[in-house]
Design a protein around this motif. Structure first.
Motif, PDB file in Angstrom:
ATOM      1  N   ILE A 183      36.485  41.214  52.286  1.00  0.00           N
ATOM      2  CA  ILE A 183      37.059  40.858  50.988  1.00  0.00           C
ATOM      3  C   ILE A 183      35.944  40.608  49.977  1.00  0.00           C
ATOM      4  CG2 ILE A 183      38.391  39.110  49.729  1.00  0.00           C
ATOM      5  CD1 ILE A 183      40.021  38.735  52.355  1.00  0.00           C
ATOM      6  N   ALA A 184      34.898  39.899  50.417  1.00  0.00           N
ATOM      7  CA  ALA A 184      33.763  39.620  49.535  1.00  0.00           C
ATOM      8  C   ALA A 184      33.064  40.906  49.114  1.00  0.00           C
ATOM      9  CB  ALA A 184      32.772  38.689  50.232  1.00  0.00           C
ATOM     10  N   TYR A 185      33.019  41.896  50.007  1.00  0.00           N
ATOM     11  CA  TYR A 185      32.379  43.170  49.680  1.00  0.00           C
ATOM     12  C   TYR A 185      33.149  43.914  48.603  1.00  0.00           C
ATOM     13  CZ  TYR A 185      31.165  48.101  50.013  1.00  0.00           C
ATOM     14  OH  TYR A 185      30.806  49.390  49.692  1.00  0.00           O
ATOM     15  N   ALA A 186      34.472  43.912  48.712  1.00  0.00           N
ATOM     16  CA  ALA A 186      35.316  44.775  47.870  1.00  0.00           C
ATOM     17  C   ALA A 186      35.600  44.140  46.513  1.00  0.00           C
ATOM     18  CB  ALA A 186      36.611  45.089  48.606  1.00  0.00           C
ATOM     19  N   GLN A 187      34.550  43.815  45.766  1.00  0.00           N
ATOM     20  CA  GLN A 187      34.729  43.174  44.468  1.00  0.00           C
ATOM     21  C   GLN A 187      35.014  44.163  43.351  1.00  0.00           C
ATOM     22  OE1 GLN A 187      34.844  39.660  43.966  1.00  0.00           O
ATOM     23  NE2 GLN A 187      35.093  39.989  46.176  1.00  0.00           N
ATOM     24  N   SER A 188      34.570  45.398  43.499  1.00  0.00           N
ATOM     25  CA  SER A 188      34.812  46.411  42.475  1.00  0.00           C
ATOM     26  C   SER A 188      35.787  47.451  42.996  1.00  0.00           C
ATOM     27  CB  SER A 188      33.504  47.103  42.084  1.00  0.00           C
ATOM     28  OG  SER A 188      33.042  47.927  43.143  1.00  0.00           O
ATOM     29  N   ASP A 189      36.356  48.243  42.100  1.00  0.00           N
ATOM     30  CA  ASP A 189      37.286  49.298  42.503  1.00  0.00           C
ATOM     31  C   ASP A 189      36.598  50.300  43.423  1.00  0.00           C
ATOM     32  OD1 ASP A 189      39.234  48.115  40.995  1.00  0.00           O
ATOM     33  OD2 ASP A 189      39.051  49.499  39.295  1.00  0.00           O
ATOM     34  N   ARG A 190      35.330  50.608  43.132  1.00  0.00           N
ATOM     35  CA  ARG A 190      34.617  51.582  43.955  1.00  0.00           C
ATOM     36  C   ARG A 190      34.404  51.045  45.367  1.00  0.00           C
ATOM     37  NH1 ARG A 190      29.754  52.102  45.729  1.00  0.00           N
ATOM     38  NH2 ARG A 190      28.958  50.380  44.469  1.00  0.00           N
ATOM     39  N   GLU A 191      34.015  49.786  45.464  1.00  0.00           N
ATOM     40  CA  GLU A 191      33.784  49.197  46.791  1.00  0.00           C
ATOM     41  C   GLU A 191      35.094  49.073  47.575  1.00  0.00           C
ATOM     42  OE1 GLU A 191      32.000  45.779  45.175  1.00  0.00           O
ATOM     43  OE2 GLU A 191      29.927  46.433  45.538  1.00  0.00           O
ATOM     44  N   TYR A 192      36.177  48.743  46.871  1.00  0.00           N
ATOM     45  CA  TYR A 192      37.471  48.671  47.553  1.00  0.00           C
ATOM     46  C   TYR A 192      37.898  50.056  48.035  1.00  0.00           C
ATOM     47  CZ  TYR A 192      42.258  47.161  48.611  1.00  0.00           C
ATOM     48  OH  TYR A 192      43.441  46.873  49.248  1.00  0.00           O
ATOM     49  N   ALA A 193      37.630  51.073  47.215  1.00  0.00           N
ATOM     50  CA  ALA A 193      37.952  52.442  47.619  1.00  0.00           C
ATOM     51  C   ALA A 193      37.172  52.830  48.875  1.00  0.00           C
ATOM     52  CB  ALA A 193      37.640  53.414  46.484  1.00  0.00           C
ATOM     53  N   ASP A 194      35.926  52.362  48.984  1.00  0.00           N
ATOM     54  CA  ASP A 194      35.128  52.618  50.189  1.00  0.00           C
ATOM     55  C   ASP A 194      35.808  52.007  51.420  1.00  0.00           C
ATOM     56  OD1 ASP A 194      33.197  53.874  48.684  1.00  0.00           O
ATOM     57  OD2 ASP A 194      31.852  52.144  48.600  1.00  0.00           O
ATOM     58  N   LEU A 195      36.284  50.772  51.253  1.00  0.00           N
ATOM     59  CA  LEU A 195      36.926  50.062  52.350  1.00  0.00           C
ATOM     60  C   LEU A 195      38.191  50.791  52.796  1.00  0.00           C
ATOM     61  CD1 LEU A 195      36.073  47.342  53.692  1.00  0.00           C
ATOM     62  CD2 LEU A 195      37.766  46.209  52.247  1.00  0.00           C
ATOM     63  N   HIS A 196      39.006  51.202  51.819  1.00  0.00           N
ATOM     64  CA  HIS A 196      40.253  51.915  52.116  1.00  0.00           C
ATOM     65  C   HIS A 196      39.968  53.262  52.772  1.00  0.00           C
ATOM     66  CE1 HIS A 196      44.302  53.543  51.624  1.00  0.00           C
ATOM     67  NE2 HIS A 196      43.765  54.590  51.014  1.00  0.00           N
ATOM     68  N   LYS A 197      39.021  54.002  52.224  1.00  0.00           N
ATOM     69  CA  LYS A 197      38.712  55.330  52.750  1.00  0.00           C
ATOM     70  C   LYS A 197      38.213  55.245  54.194  1.00  0.00           C
ATOM     71  CE  LYS A 197      36.124  59.574  51.700  1.00  0.00           C
ATOM     72  NZ  LYS A 197      35.536  59.746  53.042  1.00  0.00           N
ATOM     73  N   ALA A 198      37.455  54.208  54.493  1.00  0.00           N
ATOM     74  CA  ALA A 198      36.913  54.073  55.852  1.00  0.00           C
ATOM     75  C   ALA A 198      38.029  53.999  56.880  1.00  0.00           C
ATOM     76  CB  ALA A 198      36.014  52.839  55.941  1.00  0.00           C
ATOM     77  N   ILE A 199      39.088  53.239  56.606  1.00  0.00           N
ATOM     78  CA  ILE A 199      40.155  53.097  57.594  1.00  0.00           C
ATOM     79  C   ILE A 199      41.038  54.345  57.634  1.00  0.00           C
ATOM     80  CG2 ILE A 199      41.837  51.899  56.109  1.00  0.00           C
ATOM     81  CD1 ILE A 199      41.090  51.347  59.880  1.00  0.00           C
ATOM     82  N   ILE A 200      41.277  54.975  56.485  1.00  0.00           N
ATOM     83  CA  ILE A 200      42.075  56.201  56.478  1.00  0.00           C
ATOM     84  C   ILE A 200      41.351  57.302  57.243  1.00  0.00           C
ATOM     85  CG2 ILE A 200      43.045  58.017  55.024  1.00  0.00           C
ATOM     86  CD1 ILE A 200      44.615  55.369  54.975  1.00  0.00           C
TER      87      ILE A 200
END
Length: 532
Positions: A157-174
């Motif tokens: 959660i702390a990592y995903a502070q920006s839209d780009r970082e959150y997109a990285d998190l989402h893409k990793a699991i997909i």
């Protein structure tokens, strides 16, 4: 101590285990969960297996290994996963696959497949399911690649502070799930477009990341989820490798840190039909606890961290070939069970729990977790064991196995490793104690303890009790239910009735925020002691 090879049919799984172990222990190490309603007393007679080549029937909980064996496990002796395909989890809750009917117009003759997904903080498990029959055709698992952004949900959660970082998190699991789906399709020799339905469960953070829901609010008090509801979205919307017109279903969350995976575990264990006080402990990075009966259910989450899954431990690792999975004492030394029967190179969670229990029994560490000075153990321990107490980088350590070859390191447990374990087990035990306080009960009032999780079936109950990981109950009250989150996802995947039942379960749970309880710090500190 001798080790023997046990081969299980029809699974085709093989394990190496020490002499004197029971067949039910060997099955657990192979990831095969057997019925054991009597807790290993041999009275329920539900764990019958057949010794080949003459098909001699024996009770797995009572038969001790003294030679290499080939064992056939009948479907009727398997717990949970196989029961749901025949009679349902209990006679009160028959499971009749009917979700497949949604897709009959597309092709009434062709097979219709679905995928059940358990998105764990550390591990992702997928199962390919025949939607008409409910049978599991293939299983694939992998480490959650989001670990590179942090090994727990708070870090992610702390990592995903920006839209780009959150997109990285989402893409990793997909991407991870798509890779696993490819593996499932390869095993079953089908095309991904034959997959029409997918059901995913996970803790609330994993659920939100999977669905691309906001997660920033989960990282600060009061830790409110964006949504507790079940969701249904088209396959194409999340970019998963399945029929683009198919449906993705996610199960209801319970609270900010108790998610759909807990709902799935409770559903699979049929806890809302329990007449006697039942405790479910899902051991993982984000440990979840459910306590109650059909009349009252409480749930809580414990930030156990990844130590019990091998992380943050000097020589810790996954349960793969070369990992120590069990530690026992023989006449004048210790003996190890190693996955794959190869030379030991690491230690996984079950081995860590065993090792700590053995070190306690030997007096190598005391109830506070402190290493006892070797001088104090002179004359009390055999020389072989005493020689295992060494110093590593300025702290005491216990050598479990020597280096395999030049340049390799020995497998050791250090003082720091023991402290990491105490933090993890203390969080789980504190959660259990606080839930019991909330309902006015003592640990002895618990009639059934169900151990769930990715490696729950590998843990030896006696060792878990010895280190104080679980409530202090007679060992025969403890049973394994395997990966109940994945089993719950599987039955929700195939059944409308189970989807309705999951919704009722999630809404009936009373959530307890453990860390906000006034005496949490006191209970947690006390729970870190090794008081088995």
């Amino acid at each position: 101590m001798d080790h023997f090879t046990i081969t299980f049919r029809p699974d085709g799984k093989q394990v190496s285990i020490h002499s004197g172990a029971t067949l039910i222990e060997a099955a657990g190490q192979a990831g095969i969960i057997l019925n054991s309603a009597c807790g290993g007393k041999g009275t329920c007679k539900k764990c019958v297996v057949h010794l080949e080549p003459d098909s001699r029937a024996v009770l797995a909980c009572r038969y001790r290994v003294e030679s290499d064996l080939v064992v056939t496990v009948p479907a009727g002796s398997r717990f949970l996963e196989h029961r749901i395909l025949t009679e349902g989890i209990s006679a009160r809750t028959p499971i009749e696959p009917d979700i497949y009917e949604n897709y009959l117009q597309a092709d009434s003759e062709a097979a219709i497949f679905g995928v059940a997904v358990d998105v764990g903080t550390t591990t992702v498990v997928t199962r390919l399911i025949d939607m008409r029959e409910g049978r599991c055709l293939a299983t694939e698992a992998a480490l959650n690649p989001q670990a590179r952004f942090g090994d727990d949900v708070v870090s992610r959660i702390a990592y995903a502070q920006s839209d780009r970082e959150y997109a990285d998190l989402h893409k990793a699991i997909i991407d991870c799930i798509n890779t696993l789906i490819e593996g499932l399709c390869g095993k079953a020799k089908i095309e991904p477009d034959r997959i029409y339905e997918l059901c995913a469960v996970g803790n609330t953070t994993m659920n939100h990341v999977f669905l691309r829901l906001p997660i920033h609010q989960l990282g600060r008090a009061p830790y409110k989820p964006w949504s507790l509801d079940a969701h249904d979205v088209q396959g194409a919307e999340l970019g998963l490798r399945m029929n683009p017109a198919g449906n993705i279903h996610t199960v209801e969350n319970i609270a900010g840190f108790v998610g759909a995976d807990t709902t799935a575990v409770a559903l699979a264990a049929d806890i809302d039909s329990a007449e006697e006080m039942t405790l479910i402990v899902d051991i993982g990075t984000n440990g979840e606890i459910v306590l109650g009966t059909k009349d009252l259910l409480c749930a809580a989450s414990c930030a156990a961290g990844p130590a019990l899954e091998g992380a943050r431990i000097t020589c810790g690792g996954r349960a793969t070939d070369g990992a120590i999975e069990a530690v026992v004492v023989n006449d004048d030394d210790i003996d190890l069970d190693v996955i794959g029967g190869s030379a030991p190179r690491s230690i996984c969670g079950s081995g860590l729990i065993d090792a700590a229990a053995v070190m306690l029994d030997l007096g190598v560490i005391d109830r506070t977790g402190r290493f006892v000075a070797p001088a104090e153990l002179e004359g009390r321990l055999p020389p072989a064991i005493l020689s295992r107490i060494i110093e590593h980088e300025g702290q005491p350590a216990f050598r479990l196995a020597p280096a395999v070859s030049v340049g390799d390191r020995p497998v050791i447990l250090t003082q720091g490793d023991i402290r990491q374990m105490q933090l993890a087990k203390g969080a789980i035990r504190a959660g259990i104690r606080i839930l019991l306080q909330k309902v006015g009960l003592e640990e002895g009032d618990i009639e059934h303890v169900l151990l769930a999780g990715a490696f729950g079936n590998y843990i030896r109950p006696a060792s878990a009790l010895r280190i104080g990981l679980l409530a202090a109950v007679p060992v025969e009250r403890i049973r394994f239910v395997g990966n109940a989150a994945a089993a719950g996802a599987q039955i929700v995947l195939i059944s409308r009735h189970c989807r309705r039942q999951a919704a009722r379960l999630a809404r009936s749970m009373k959530y307890v925020e453990i860390a906000h309880e006034p005496d949490f710090q006191t209970v947690f500190a006390d729970s870190m002691f090794f008081d088995g």
